[in-house]
Structure formats: C-alpha cells, structure tokens
Design a protein around this motif. Structure first.
Motif, PDB file in Angstrom:
ATOM      1  N   TYR A  13       8.334  54.280  -3.148  1.00 21.49           N
ATOM      2  CA  TYR A  13       9.592  54.925  -2.783  1.00 21.49           C
ATOM      3  C   TYR A  13       9.729  54.966  -1.263  1.00 21.49           C
ATOM      4  CZ  TYR A  13      10.759  56.051  -7.523  1.00 21.49           C
ATOM      5  OH  TYR A  13      11.103  55.939  -8.847  1.00 21.49           O
ATOM      6  N   LYS A  16      14.006  59.222  -0.999  1.00 20.20           N
ATOM      7  CA  LYS A  16      14.434  59.967  -2.180  1.00 20.20           C
ATOM      8  C   LYS A  16      15.457  60.994  -1.733  1.00 20.20           C
ATOM      9  CE  LYS A  16      10.496  59.632  -5.292  1.00 20.20           C
ATOM     10  NZ  LYS A  16       9.644  60.350  -6.226  1.00 20.20           N
ATOM     11  N   THR A  21      18.343  57.016  -4.212  1.00 13.90           N
ATOM     12  CA  THR A  21      16.929  56.820  -3.940  1.00 13.90           C
ATOM     13  C   THR A  21      16.701  55.323  -3.799  1.00 13.90           C
ATOM     14  OG1 THR A  21      16.267  58.824  -5.106  1.00 13.90           O
ATOM     15  CG2 THR A  21      14.617  57.105  -4.924  1.00 13.90           C
ATOM     16  N   ARG A  23      13.770  52.326  -3.701  1.00 15.30           N
ATOM     17  CA  ARG A  23      12.377  51.971  -3.941  1.00 15.30           C
ATOM     18  C   ARG A  23      12.207  50.472  -3.755  1.00 15.30           C
ATOM     19  NH1 ARG A  23      13.524  52.012  -9.963  1.00 15.30           N
ATOM     20  NH2 ARG A  23      12.887  49.908 -10.552  1.00 15.30           N
TER      21      ARG A  23
END
Length: 183
Positions: A13, A16, A21, A23
């Motif tokens: 990640y 967040k 978010t 990743r």
C-alpha cells in the motif's frame, strides 16, 4: 480456453485514504512473466439511480466536480458504506441528496468505471414512485441542486452530450431501455 487471470504475488500500500487507496501489486501472468509494479486504485463501491417521481419526472443533481473542474449534471447516488447493502445505500443517498423516498427499486446493471486501474463497481438502479418527504441532508462538502426533467428532456441531454459522468450515462441508457424509450 486460454487462462487470462493474473496471480498476485505481493501487494504494497502506497496511500490509504477514506475515498481512495493506492496499492502496487507484483503479479504473475499466465505465461509466467512477472509484472513488478501494477498500480491499483481501491475505491468503495458506488450506487446510483435513475429516479422517477410520481409525476414521471427524472430527478437529476447539478454539482461541482473538482477533479475535472466542471459543474456536472448527474443522477443521484454515492458511496456504499461498509456493511451496507446496495439498495439500502441507494435509499439513503436518494433521501439525503434529493429529499425523495422511492417505493420501487430495480437493479439494472453492475458496472466498473475503469477495471484496468480501479477495483470498485457501481450498482445502477431504476427507482420509481418518488415522493418528496423531507429537505436535503447533505454531507459537509456537498452542495448540489436538484432538478427535474422529462424523459424526453433527458434523452435530448444525452444526445447533446450534456451529461459528462460516464457511469451516469450508462445508468440512464439502461433505464431508458427498460422503460421502452430507446428506439
């Protein structure tokens, strides 16, 4: 049939946040090749509706969309909260954004905004029998104007490319098909 699915070997990640978010996935393709950094945007799932009032008018909302820098004419909807069913989220969003309650909800489609980079889906509904029961209850950063259109007016807005939100156009086209309005 040829296998097309990639296997995720690891995920990291990068950011967040409450609305988005980011990743990075390390993936293995079916032929064994490795993709080192495949970036995925994680968003919550969304819901929207073509909302027909008892007078057969379609409720639309006009609001500013900062990322695009536009004032956008859209159908009502929003984020599905954790643990919330799509239909429950839709009823909540319709009430908050428009002040209308709807007796009849029908799921028309489930679509992805951009499945190459984002993981969320949108549930598009047709809501019928809307009646105004309260004033809007908007979130802190929401400011939107509720407008009513005839079906013919919405068809013309689509024909004139006046509705910029692709997921909302999708919902409108599915609803117009369902209502027998596309020839």
């Amino acid at each position: 049939m040829t296998e097309l699915t990639w296997k995720i070997r690891s995920s990291t990640y990068i950011h967040k946040g409450p609305w988005a978010t980011l990743r990075s996935d390390k993936c293995e393709m079916p032929d064994g090749r490795i993709v080192e950094d495949y970036y995925v945007l994680e968003y919550p799932n969304w819901v929207n509706a073509v909302a027909l009032t008892n007078e057969n008018k379609i409720l639309m909302v006009r609001q500013y969309r900062h990322a695009a820098g536009i004032v956008s004419l859209e159908i009502p909807g929003g984020v599905i909260e954790d643990g919330e069913e799509p239909a429950t989220a839709l009823r909540r969003e319709l009430l908050e954004e428009t002040g209308y309650e709807f007796g009849d909800l029908e799921l028309l489609s489930t679509v992805y905004a951009n499945p190459s980079t984002a993981n969320n889906k949108t549930f598009c509904y047709l809501a019928k029998g809307g009646k105004k029961v309260q004033e809007q209850m908007l979130d802190e950063h929401e400011h939107l104007i509720v407008e009513e259109y005839t079906i013919a007016e919405v068809k013309q807005l689509l024909a004139d490319n006046k509705i910029a939100q692709a997921l909302h156009c999708t919902g409108l086209f599915y609803a117009l098909m369902k209502l027998g309005e596309l020839h």
